[in-house]
Design a protein around this motif. Sequence first.
Motif, short mmCIF file in Angstrom:
data_model
loop_
_atom_site.label_atom_id
_atom_site.label_comp_id
_atom_site.label_asym_id
_atom_site.label_seq_id
_atom_site.Cartn_x
_atom_site.Cartn_y
_atom_site.Cartn_z
N THR A 75 48.26 41.80 36.47
CA THR A 75 48.19 42.93 37.41
C THR A 75 48.41 44.25 36.69
O THR A 75 47.69 45.23 36.94
N VAL A 76 49.39 44.29 35.80
CA VAL A 76 49.64 45.51 35.03
C VAL A 76 48.44 45.85 34.16
O VAL A 76 48.01 47.02 34.10
N LEU A 77 47.84 44.85 33.52
CA LEU A 77 46.65 45.10 32.70
C LEU A 77 45.48 45.56 33.56
O LEU A 77 44.73 46.47 33.17
N PHE A 78 45.30 44.97 34.72
CA PHE A 78 44.21 45.36 35.61
C PHE A 78 44.35 46.81 36.06
O PHE A 78 43.40 47.57 36.02
N ILE A 79 45.56 47.18 36.45
CA ILE A 79 45.80 48.56 36.91
C ILE A 79 45.59 49.53 35.74
O ILE A 79 45.00 50.60 35.91
N GLY A 80 46.07 49.15 34.57
CA GLY A 80 45.90 50.01 33.39
C GLY A 80 44.45 50.21 33.00
O GLY A 80 44.01 51.31 32.66
N VAL A 81 43.68 49.14 33.06
CA VAL A 81 42.26 49.23 32.69
C VAL A 81 41.48 49.98 33.76
O VAL A 81 40.64 50.82 33.43
N GLU A 82 41.73 49.72 35.01
CA GLU A 82 40.98 50.38 36.08
C GLU A 82 41.34 51.86 36.21
O GLU A 82 40.52 52.64 36.67
N LYS A 83 42.54 52.22 35.80
CA LYS A 83 42.94 53.63 35.91
C LYS A 83 42.19 54.49 34.93
O LYS A 83 41.84 55.63 35.21
#
Length: 84
Positions: A75-83
């Motif tokens: 989830t942290v990686l997903f939010i970081g990449v999508e941001k």
Amino acid sequence: MKWSLPKLLYIVARYSSLFYLLYAEVSHDVRHLKNSFQTYYSYPPDVPAGAVDLIFILRVCTLYGNSKRIIFCLTVLFIGVEKY
């Protein structure tokens, strides 16, 4: 037919681009606001890419037995990449 989150994400990933292009073709307002080449070829792929990323996260979480650590990391990686 029972609906589930993976099924919904798959449909969004597969057909959202098609619906956007059909809308751009039918809508005369979009065509008059921008250059026609820019309107058709500047579709941001955020929606289908995000849906595919979420499907990947669901599959990996299932492989690891829905471990809370794995879910948190992905989830942290997903939010970081999508941001960005």
